[in-house]
Design a protein around this motif. Structure first.
Motif, PDB file in Angstrom:
ATOM      1  N   PRO A  96       0.423  -1.455  -0.001  1.00 50.36           N
ATOM      2  CA  PRO A  96       0.330  -0.196   0.297  1.00 50.36           C
ATOM      3  C   PRO A  96       1.113   1.143   0.651  1.00 50.36           C
ATOM      4  O   PRO A  96       2.023   0.583   0.530  1.00 50.36           O
ATOM      5  N   PRO A  97       0.571   2.100  -0.110  1.00 52.05           N
ATOM      6  CA  PRO A  97      -1.136   2.334  -0.740  1.00 52.05           C
ATOM      7  C   PRO A  97      -1.391   1.685  -2.861  1.00 52.05           C
ATOM      8  O   PRO A  97      -0.397   2.534  -3.255  1.00 52.05           O
ATOM      9  N   THR A  98      -2.395   0.578  -2.729  1.00 51.70           N
ATOM     10  CA  THR A  98      -2.713   0.280  -4.009  1.00 51.70           C
ATOM     11  C   THR A  98      -3.018   0.076  -3.823  1.00 51.70           C
ATOM     12  O   THR A  98      -4.203   0.070  -3.218  1.00 51.70           O
ATOM     13  N   ALA A  99      -4.204   0.368  -5.647  1.00 51.19           N
ATOM     14  CA  ALA A  99      -5.513   0.052  -6.169  1.00 51.19           C
ATOM     15  C   ALA A  99      -5.355  -1.560  -6.584  1.00 51.19           C
ATOM     16  O   ALA A  99      -4.268  -1.741  -7.416  1.00 51.19           O
ATOM     17  N   TYR A 100      -6.137  -2.250  -6.455  1.00 51.25           N
ATOM     18  CA  TYR A 100      -5.712  -3.862  -7.599  1.00 51.25           C
ATOM     19  C   TYR A 100      -7.286  -3.858  -7.991  1.00 51.25           C
ATOM     20  O   TYR A 100      -8.612  -3.479  -7.689  1.00 51.25           O
ATOM     21  N   PHE A 101      -7.052  -3.964  -9.313  1.00 54.21           N
ATOM     22  CA  PHE A 101      -8.809  -3.944 -10.742  1.00 54.21           C
ATOM     23  C   PHE A 101      -8.483  -5.263 -11.160  1.00 54.21           C
ATOM     24  O   PHE A 101      -7.886  -5.842 -11.847  1.00 54.21           O
ATOM     25  N   LEU A 102     -10.452  -5.573 -10.882  1.00 53.77           N
ATOM     26  CA  LEU A 102     -10.047  -7.323 -10.747  1.00 53.77           C
ATOM     27  C   LEU A 102     -12.024  -6.808 -12.021  1.00 53.77           C
ATOM     28  O   LEU A 102     -12.475  -6.302 -12.197  1.00 53.77           O
ATOM     29  N   LYS A 103     -11.457  -7.758 -13.483  1.00 56.32           N
ATOM     30  CA  LYS A 103     -12.531  -7.368 -14.506  1.00 56.32           C
ATOM     31  C   LYS A 103     -13.289  -8.960 -13.853  1.00 56.32           C
ATOM     32  O   LYS A 103     -12.475  -9.911 -13.289  1.00 56.32           O
ATOM     33  N   PRO A 104     -14.387  -8.915 -14.591  1.00 57.65           N
ATOM     34  CA  PRO A 104     -15.396  -9.901 -14.553  1.00 57.65           C
ATOM     35  C   PRO A 104     -14.695 -11.360 -15.153  1.00 57.65           C
ATOM     36  O   PRO A 104     -14.400 -11.313 -15.762  1.00 57.65           O
ATOM     37  N   GLY A 105     -14.725 -12.515 -13.802  1.00 56.08           N
ATOM     38  CA  GLY A 105     -14.481 -13.709 -14.133  1.00 56.08           C
ATOM     39  C   GLY A 105     -12.951 -13.680 -13.621  1.00 56.08           C
ATOM     40  O   GLY A 105     -12.494 -15.089 -13.742  1.00 56.08           O
ATOM     41  N   GLN A 106     -11.874 -13.295 -13.085  1.00 51.57           N
ATOM     42  CA  GLN A 106     -11.308 -13.113 -12.943  1.00 51.57           C
ATOM     43  C   GLN A 106     -10.612 -14.227 -11.905  1.00 51.57           C
ATOM     44  O   GLN A 106     -11.263 -13.891 -10.901  1.00 51.57           O
ATOM     45  N   THR A 107      -9.980 -14.742 -11.714  1.00 48.81           N
ATOM     46  CA  THR A 107      -9.669 -15.602  -9.901  1.00 48.81           C
ATOM     47  C   THR A 107      -8.821 -14.762  -9.030  1.00 48.81           C
ATOM     48  O   THR A 107      -7.539 -14.349  -9.919  1.00 48.81           O
TER      49      THR A 107
ATOM     50  N   TYR B  27     -11.945   0.064 -19.890  1.00 50.45           N
ATOM     51  CA  TYR B  27     -10.971  -0.751 -20.457  1.00 50.45           C
ATOM     52  C   TYR B  27      -9.745  -1.662 -20.331  1.00 50.45           C
ATOM     53  O   TYR B  27      -8.807  -2.010 -20.753  1.00 50.45           O
ATOM     54  N   HIS B  28      -8.774  -0.103 -20.571  1.00 50.24           N
ATOM     55  CA  HIS B  28      -7.181   0.021 -20.395  1.00 50.24           C
ATOM     56  C   HIS B  28      -7.253   0.251 -18.564  1.00 50.24           C
ATOM     57  O   HIS B  28      -5.540   0.313 -18.257  1.00 50.24           O
ATOM     58  N   LEU B  29      -7.534   0.101 -17.441  1.00 48.71           N
ATOM     59  CA  LEU B  29      -7.272  -0.302 -16.325  1.00 48.71           C
ATOM     60  C   LEU B  29      -5.714  -1.612 -16.433  1.00 48.71           C
ATOM     61  O   LEU B  29      -6.771  -2.317 -16.663  1.00 48.71           O
ATOM     62  N   PRO B  30      -5.361  -1.089 -15.692  1.00 44.09           N
ATOM     63  CA  PRO B  30      -3.496  -2.267 -15.265  1.00 44.09           C
ATOM     64  C   PRO B  30      -5.027  -2.803 -14.395  1.00 44.09           C
ATOM     65  O   PRO B  30      -5.660  -2.637 -13.246  1.00 44.09           O
ATOM     66  N   THR B  31      -3.840  -4.000 -13.888  1.00 50.51           N
ATOM     67  CA  THR B  31      -4.285  -5.080 -12.179  1.00 50.51           C
ATOM     68  C   THR B  31      -4.169  -3.865 -11.169  1.00 50.51           C
ATOM     69  O   THR B  31      -4.887  -4.386 -10.236  1.00 50.51           O
ATOM     70  N   THR B  32      -2.871  -3.470 -11.212  1.00 48.44           N
ATOM     71  CA  THR B  32      -2.470  -2.822  -9.749  1.00 48.44           C
ATOM     72  C   THR B  32      -2.053  -1.243 -10.650  1.00 48.44           C
ATOM     73  O   THR B  32      -1.665  -1.016 -11.578  1.00 48.44           O
ATOM     74  N   ILE B  33      -1.955  -0.585  -9.348  1.00 47.39           N
ATOM     75  CA  ILE B  33      -2.003   1.024  -9.407  1.00 47.39           C
ATOM     76  C   ILE B  33      -1.217   1.522  -8.027  1.00 47.39           C
ATOM     77  O   ILE B  33      -2.113   0.938  -7.625  1.00 47.39           O
ATOM     78  N   SER B  34      -0.229   1.928  -7.872  1.00 43.20           N
ATOM     79  CA  SER B  34       0.321   2.476  -7.587  1.00 43.20           C
ATOM     80  C   SER B  34       0.054   3.899  -6.866  1.00 43.20           C
ATOM     81  O   SER B  34      -0.939   4.768  -7.938  1.00 43.20           O
TER      82      SER B  34
END
Length: 269
Positions: A60-71, A101-108
């Motif tokens: 942290p501080p971090t954001a995590y972005f999950l799309k539908p269907g990801q495990t 649509y373009h967000l990565p999985t993790t963002i500082s």
């Protein structure tokens, strides 16, 4: 057969939800979320976050972005503090849809402390509850601010390709049973050649390559997060026999399913 469970943390008739992250240290079981996006803003915490076949340190501080269907699953080493935002695609503006649509999985978020104050106010107004318009505006503002934090911001609308993402969404929903690109093209009311052109322009890959990538990802997830046999995974992925599945998997990974599972399990120890 014990496949990856699918959880739903938001009612089917609801488009948006925000809540504080649960402040507990307890490993979670690998699971999926269906039909909605999940944005996690972590201000404190430690450990790791497994998403599909990648393991991320919780820094942290971090954001995590999950799309539908990801495990994904969590394994914390210290108390997490933050917020979880769940939302559906239908409520997004075109600009925010492009960002999503373009967000990565993790963002500082080290340069954006105000984002947590915004999320805190968002959560408070959600509980009141504020109007849907106000809540939607909070989400849009958070997405816009996160886009500014990205090293490479989402491209302008000239690269926006709704059909490409519609195809990706269809693949994510139907890849277990529908393996023919012609069927996806028909679902999108397009000639297959046009769908191929759109996918190659957007990603440099053909529709078939994108479909196979999704199948490989699901195979990796089942191999690393379940104890299903190779035969059971073959059946779950709708291959005609284990030999064809092994050949397919090795073509894309240079490993047999058994070799991949051994490596995945060794990393978890």
């Amino acid at each position: 057969m014990s496949a990856i469970p699918v959880k739903s943390k938001i009612p089917a008739d609801q488009q948006l939800k925000i809540s504080p992250f649960k402040e507990v240290i307890k490993p979670t079981v690998p699971h999926k979320h269906a039909n909605y996006y999940e944005l996690i803003l972590l201000e404190q915490g430690g450990g790791y976050h497994q998403i599909d076949d990648h393991q991320y340190d919780v820094s942290p501080p971090t954001a995590y972005f999950l799309k539908p269907g990801q495990t994904h699953c969590w394994n914390f080493s210290c108390i997490p503090i933050g917020f979880v935002i769940l939302f559906r695609e239908e409520l997004l503006t075109r600009e925010c849809l492009d960002i999503v649509y373009h967000l990565p999985t993790t963002i500082s978020l080290s340069n954006s402390p105000s984002l947590f104050e915004l999320a805190k106010q968002f959560c408070q107004d959600y509980r009141i509850p504020a109007s849907q318009g106000v809540l939607n505006t909070y989400l849009q503002l958070i997405l816009l601010k996160m886009n500014e934090e990205m090293a490479t911001p989402a491209p302008g609308h000239q690269l926006f390709s709704p059909v490409y993402y519609q195809f990706k969404a269809l693949v994510n929903e139907h890849f277990l049973k529908i393996k023919k690109i012609q069927v996806y093209a028909k679902m999108l009311h397009l000639p297959p050649a046009q769908l191929t052109s759109i996918c190659k322009t957007a990603s440099g890959k053909t529709p078939g390559m994108l479909l196979n990538e999704r199948i490989v990802l699901e195979a990796k997830t089942l191999l690393s997060n379940t104890h299903l046999s190779i035969k059971e995974i073959t059946d779950a992925l709708d291959f005609s026999d284990a030999s064809n599945f092994v050949k397919f998997f090795k073509l894309y990974t240079n490993l047999t399913p058994g070799q991949y599972r051994e490596l995945a399990f060794s990393r978890q120890q």
